[in-house]
Design a protein around this motif. Structure first.
Motif, PDB file in Angstrom:
ATOM      1  N   ARG A   4      -0.163   3.621   4.356  1.00 41.61           N
ATOM      2  CA  ARG A   4       1.194   3.593   3.784  1.00 41.61           C
ATOM      3  C   ARG A   4       1.768   2.173   3.841  1.00 41.61           C
ATOM      4  N   LEU A   5       1.424   1.432   4.915  1.00 43.47           N
ATOM      5  CA  LEU A   5       1.920   0.056   5.039  1.00 43.47           C
ATOM      6  C   LEU A   5       1.285  -0.839   3.970  1.00 43.47           C
ATOM      7  N   ILE A   6       0.007  -0.633   3.701  1.00 42.19           N
ATOM      8  CA  ILE A   6      -0.644  -1.405   2.630  1.00 42.19           C
ATOM      9  C   ILE A   6       0.056  -1.114   1.302  1.00 42.19           C
ATOM     10  N   GLU A   7       0.322   0.152   1.037  1.00 43.89           N
ATOM     11  CA  GLU A   7       0.979   0.511  -0.238  1.00 43.89           C
ATOM     12  C   GLU A   7       2.371  -0.101  -0.337  1.00 43.89           C
ATOM     13  N   SER A   8       3.163   0.011   0.726  1.00 41.46           N
ATOM     14  CA  SER A   8       4.542  -0.494   0.639  1.00 41.46           C
ATOM     15  C   SER A   8       4.549  -2.032   0.580  1.00 41.46           C
ATOM     16  N   THR A   9       3.606  -2.650   1.282  1.00 43.55           N
ATOM     17  CA  THR A   9       3.536  -4.123   1.241  1.00 43.55           C
ATOM     18  C   THR A   9       3.062  -4.585  -0.136  1.00 43.55           C
ATOM     19  N   HIS A  10       2.140  -3.822  -0.716  1.00 44.78           N
ATOM     20  CA  HIS A  10       1.658  -4.171  -2.057  1.00 44.78           C
ATOM     21  C   HIS A  10       2.788  -4.090  -3.097  1.00 44.78           C
TER      22      HIS A  10
END
Ligand SMILES: Nc1ncnc2c1ncn2[C@@H]1O[C@H](COP(=O)(O)OP(=O)(O)OP(=O)(O)O)[C@@H](O)[C@H]1O
Length: 210
Positions: free
Chosen positions: A167-173
């Motif tokens: 989820r952190l990768i998605e939100s950071t992306h």
């Protein structure tokens, strides 16, 4: 955004990787390859930690000519992170946050996201492999990078932490940060949207995307 040109890496006289030209566009990308193929070697080279032939440029910044600016824009988490044993996660995170010019509160938010507050004031020599992994992932998200390299980010993480990373990768992306990830596990485990898949095989890099 990331461009390699005439890239070659050898250890001694043993060639490991040859990449004549590679353009990696913005997105979330998956790097595959069997054990010993050269994934870590490529990550460390792109991160500016290993000398190599040829050039690596990130959004026009050259890894040698613009070394400081380049390194502020590219973050890297190792597959098997090691830290000075007597330091605490809190000390490591604060030090990197300062070096990476991290926005105020970013470190605190990541500490909360990965739920490490209960042990972050004890030396890392006392940590389990999952606790070390979480510390290294927090460090990899600090600052204002354009590209984050994550070598085996899911290894040793429990199910909850795996979902946290995804989820952190998605939100950071969504904030225009790109990712290059290696994983021997299927990315479907983390239900991550992957834009392209690459493979290192026989010292060469090729696209596995359609
Ligand atoms: N410091 C080094 N000195 C000499 N050879 C090395 C060094 N580091 C890696 N190698 C060799 O380079 C090759 C690529 O190693 P690398 O660690 O990049 O592979 P990898 O794709 O990350 O492997 P894995 O999936 O097992 O982590 C291997 O044959 C390895 O033995």
């Amino acid at each position: 955004m990331l461009t390699l040109h005439s890239f070659q890496k050898s250890y001694g006289d043993r060639p490991i990787l040859t990449i004549p030209d590679w353009q990696l566009p913005p997105g979330i990308h998956w790097l595959k390859g069997p054990n010993g193929a050269g994934k870590t070697t490529l990550f460390r080279s792109i991160a500016g930690l290993l000398p190599h032939e040829g050039t690596s440029q990130l959004n026009g910044l050259d890894s040698r000519r613009d070394a400081v600016a380049y390194r502020l824009r590219i973050n890297y988490a190792e597959a098997e992170p090691t830290f000075p044993p007597l330091l605490t996660a809190h000390e490591i995170i604060r030090w990197v946050a300062d070096a990476k010019q991290a926005p105020a509160r970013q470190a605190d938010e990541l500490i909360a996201t990965f739920d490490i507050a209960s042990y972050m004031h004890t030396p890392v020599s006392t940590y389990s492999s999952g606790m070390l992994k979480k510390t290294s992932l927090i460090v990899a998200f600090l600052g204002k990078p354009d590209l984050i390299l994550l070598d085996e980010p899911l290894v040793t993480l429990d199910v909850t932490a795996t979902q946290t990373v995804a989820r952190l990768i998605e939100s950071t992306h969504r904030q225009s940060v790109s990712f290059l990830l290696s994983s021997h596990q299927a990315m479907e485990t983390a239900q991550l949207p992957i834009d392209s898949v690459w493979e290192i095989w026989g010292g060469r890099l090729s696209s596995l995307s359609a």
